[in-house]
Design a protein around this motif. Structure first.
Motif, PDB file in Angstrom:
ATOM      1  N   UNK A 171       0.837  -1.189   0.000  1.00 52.15           N
ATOM      2  CA  UNK A 171       0.000   0.000   0.000  1.00 52.15           C
ATOM      3  C   UNK A 171       0.880   1.250   0.000  1.00 52.15           C
ATOM      4  N   UNK A 172       0.456   2.233  -0.772  1.00 46.05           N
ATOM      5  CA  UNK A 172       1.163   3.504  -0.866  1.00 46.05           C
ATOM      6  C   UNK A 172       0.174   4.643  -0.659  1.00 46.05           C
ATOM      7  N   UNK A 173       0.556   5.545   0.211  1.00 48.39           N
ATOM      8  CA  UNK A 173      -0.260   6.724   0.429  1.00 48.39           C
ATOM      9  C   UNK A 173       0.223   7.875  -0.434  1.00 48.39           C
ATOM     10  N   UNK A 200       4.683  12.394  -5.169  1.00 48.66           N
ATOM     11  CA  UNK A 200       5.419  11.385  -4.425  1.00 48.66           C
ATOM     12  C   UNK A 200       4.470  10.606  -3.528  1.00 48.66           C
ATOM     13  N   UNK A 201       4.776   9.333  -3.321  1.00 46.30           N
ATOM     14  CA  UNK A 201       4.005   8.493  -2.406  1.00 46.30           C
ATOM     15  C   UNK A 201       4.969   7.853  -1.416  1.00 46.30           C
ATOM     16  N   UNK A 202       4.405   7.250  -0.391  1.00 45.16           N
ATOM     17  CA  UNK A 202       5.242   6.529   0.565  1.00 45.16           C
ATOM     18  C   UNK A 202       4.528   5.257   1.000  1.00 45.16           C
ATOM     19  N   UNK A 203       5.321   4.240   1.302  1.00 45.42           N
ATOM     20  CA  UNK A 203       4.755   2.975   1.753  1.00 45.42           C
ATOM     21  C   UNK A 203       4.047   3.156   3.086  1.00 45.42           C
ATOM     22  N   UNK A 204       2.962   2.449   3.230  1.00 44.69           N
ATOM     23  CA  UNK A 204       2.179   2.542   4.459  1.00 44.69           C
ATOM     24  C   UNK A 204       1.665   1.155   4.813  1.00 44.69           C
ATOM     25  N   UNK A 205       1.210   1.016   6.042  1.00 46.67           N
ATOM     26  CA  UNK A 205       0.701  -0.275   6.495  1.00 46.67           C
ATOM     27  C   UNK A 205      -0.595  -0.646   5.778  1.00 46.67           C
ATOM     28  N   UNK A 206      -1.393   0.328   5.483  1.00 44.01           N
ATOM     29  CA  UNK A 206      -2.678   0.064   4.834  1.00 44.01           C
ATOM     30  C   UNK A 206      -3.533   1.313   4.901  1.00 44.01           C
ATOM     31  N   UNK A 207      -4.575   1.360   4.088  1.00 37.25           N
ATOM     32  CA  UNK A 207      -5.382   2.575   4.052  1.00 37.25           C
ATOM     33  C   UNK A 207      -6.259   2.771   5.270  1.00 37.25           C
ATOM     34  N   UNK A 208      -6.504   1.713   6.032  1.00 37.02           N
ATOM     35  CA  UNK A 208      -7.410   1.870   7.161  1.00 37.02           C
ATOM     36  C   UNK A 208      -8.856   1.838   6.691  1.00 37.02           C
ATOM     37  N   UNK A 209      -9.755   1.650   7.625  1.00 31.09           N
ATOM     38  CA  UNK A 209     -11.168   1.519   7.259  1.00 31.09           C
ATOM     39  C   UNK A 209     -11.760   2.827   6.753  1.00 31.09           C
ATOM     40  N   UNK A 210     -11.180   3.938   7.172  1.00 29.23           N
ATOM     41  CA  UNK A 210     -11.749   5.219   6.777  1.00 29.23           C
ATOM     42  C   UNK A 210     -11.306   5.638   5.378  1.00 29.23           C
ATOM     43  N   UNK A 214      -8.068   3.394  -4.145  1.00 28.27           N
ATOM     44  CA  UNK A 214      -8.740   3.874  -5.359  1.00 28.27           C
ATOM     45  C   UNK A 214      -8.194   3.255  -6.625  1.00 28.27           C
ATOM     46  N   UNK A 215      -7.043   2.584  -6.605  1.00 24.77           N
ATOM     47  CA  UNK A 215      -6.667   1.713  -7.714  1.00 24.77           C
ATOM     48  C   UNK A 215      -5.466   0.873  -7.311  1.00 24.77           C
ATOM     49  N   UNK A 216      -5.338  -0.278  -7.977  1.00 23.40           N
ATOM     50  CA  UNK A 216      -4.230  -1.196  -7.743  1.00 23.40           C
ATOM     51  C   UNK A 216      -3.687  -1.656  -9.095  1.00 23.40           C
ATOM     52  N   UNK A 217      -2.475  -2.170  -9.065  1.00 25.65           N
ATOM     53  CA  UNK A 217      -1.861  -2.723 -10.260  1.00 25.65           C
ATOM     54  C   UNK A 217      -1.003  -3.913  -9.856  1.00 25.65           C
ATOM     55  N   UNK A 221       7.341 -10.802 -11.804  1.00 17.88           N
ATOM     56  CA  UNK A 221       8.753 -10.890 -12.157  1.00 17.88           C
ATOM     57  C   UNK A 221       9.132 -12.333 -12.457  1.00 17.88           C
ATOM     58  N   UNK A 222      10.278 -12.556 -13.108  1.00 12.57           N
ATOM     59  CA  UNK A 222      10.685 -13.919 -13.473  1.00 12.57           C
ATOM     60  C   UNK A 222      10.900 -14.850 -12.278  1.00 12.57           C
ATOM     61  N   UNK A 223      11.156 -14.290 -11.090  1.00 13.07           N
ATOM     62  CA  UNK A 223      11.382 -15.136  -9.919  1.00 13.07           C
ATOM     63  C   UNK A 223      10.075 -15.569  -9.264  1.00 13.07           C
ATOM     64  N   UNK A 224       8.964 -15.507 -10.045  1.00 14.51           N
ATOM     65  CA  UNK A 224       7.647 -15.950  -9.591  1.00 14.51           C
ATOM     66  C   UNK A 224       7.157 -15.163  -8.376  1.00 14.51           C
ATOM     67  N   UNK A 225       7.461 -13.877  -8.356  1.00 11.55           N
ATOM     68  CA  UNK A 225       6.933 -12.970  -7.343  1.00 11.55           C
ATOM     69  C   UNK A 225       6.061 -11.936  -8.039  1.00 11.55           C
ATOM     70  N   UNK A 226       4.834 -11.815  -7.567  1.00  7.90           N
ATOM     71  CA  UNK A 226       3.901 -10.832  -8.114  1.00  7.90           C
ATOM     72  C   UNK A 226       3.547  -9.832  -7.023  1.00  7.90           C
ATOM     73  N   UNK A 227       3.549  -8.565  -7.355  1.00  8.48           N
ATOM     74  CA  UNK A 227       3.223  -7.501  -6.413  1.00  8.48           C
ATOM     75  C   UNK A 227       1.905  -6.859  -6.809  1.00  8.48           C
ATOM     76  N   UNK A 228       1.036  -6.689  -5.851  1.00  6.65           N
ATOM     77  CA  UNK A 228      -0.153  -5.866  -6.038  1.00  6.65           C
ATOM     78  C   UNK A 228       0.116  -4.535  -5.347  1.00  6.65           C
ATOM     79  N   UNK A 229       0.267  -3.489  -6.140  1.00  2.56           N
ATOM     80  CA  UNK A 229       0.574  -2.160  -5.611  1.00  2.56           C
ATOM     81  C   UNK A 229      -0.715  -1.348  -5.605  1.00  2.56           C
ATOM     82  N   UNK A 230      -1.117  -0.910  -4.414  1.00  3.04           N
ATOM     83  CA  UNK A 230      -2.380  -0.189  -4.261  1.00  3.04           C
ATOM     84  C   UNK A 230      -2.114   1.198  -3.680  1.00  3.04           C
TER      85      UNK A 230
END
Length: 236
Positions: A171-173, A200-210, A214-217, A221-230
């Motif tokens: 998650x990124x704020x 600019x954004x910064x990594x965060x623990x999560x958006x919280x319930x409030x 608003x979008x993810x992607x 990667x070839x090492x079989x790691x997939x990232x969901x960036x929100x």
């Protein structure tokens, strides 16, 4: 006068048929027949050699630039054989750039640029006139390095295994008051984000319930790691 003129001339070895060329356009006194044709021929040959070297170097530069970039494709299917991942990337090893192109099911294309030399990731969401930036961390370098190393072996197709793929969500704020000045950014990001606002954004623990995401992607990667960036907006 004769001694002076001989100092300014050079002579071929004794016994040859041709005379030497003189700096003042005359021949050596040892060879009374003028040899201007020889001088002109040598100068013309020198010019042709220099021209050939110049053209060769000029033509090789674009080839080197083209060969430094390689397009690769990622695919993955579910257990029923249905394709659910279809993304591509352009790898520029010389400049340490990896540019992902991700197309969603509604045919919207987003772009994610990893600039390993400057440690910045740039995300241009589909149908949004903005770019989002964040700094690379160790895990980002490791993931991109796996792609750079694979492309070094001219591998252009990656079939990811669903059973072995590791997924994680980050998650990124979005910092509301952090609009970046495009003139201070590096050229790859300037080209991608031309005419768009940049935040600019910064990594965060999560958006919280409030706060709603608003979008993810998803990026894989070839090492079989997939990232969901929100992304979500931080409070003012």
């Amino acid at each position: 006068m004769i001694g002076h003129r001989m100092l300014r001339c050079w002579n071929l070895p004794e016994g040859t048929l041709e005379g030497g060329c003189c700096m003042d356009g005359s021949s050596s006194t040892l060879h009374p027949i003028p040899k201007k044709a020889l001088c002109v021929s040598l100068l013309a040959s020198l010019l042709l050699i220099l021209l050939a070297l110049g053209l060769t170097g000029h033509l090789r530069l674009p080839q080197k630039h083209l060969q430094s970039s390689q397009a690769v494709r990622f695919t993955a299917s579910d257990p029923n054989g249905i394709l659910f991942l279809n993304q591509s990337a352009v790898v520029d090893q010389e400049n340490g750039l990896v540019t992902f192109t991700v197309t969603t099911g509604v045919n919207q294309t987003s772009t994610v640029l990893f600039d390993t030399k400057h440690g910045i990731i740039c995300y241009h969401p589909a149908y949004q006139e903005r770019c989002l930036l964040w700094t690379m961390e160790t895990s980002d370098y490791d993931n991109v390095r796996s792609l750079l190393q694979a492309s070094a072996h001219q591998q252009s197709q990656f079939q990811l295994s669903v059973n072995e793929t590791q997924r994680r969500t980050e998650f990124f704020g979005v910092l509301a008051a952090s609009q970046a000045d495009i003139s201070t950014l590096e050229e790859p990001i300037r080209l991608l984000c031309r005419g768009r606002t940049i935040h600019w954004t910064k990594r965060a623990e999560g958006p919280g319930r409030q706060r709603l995401v608003y979008f993810c992607i998803d990026i894989c990667f070839p090492n079989n790691i997939c990232m969901s960036v929100c992304f979500y907006y931080l409070p003012e």
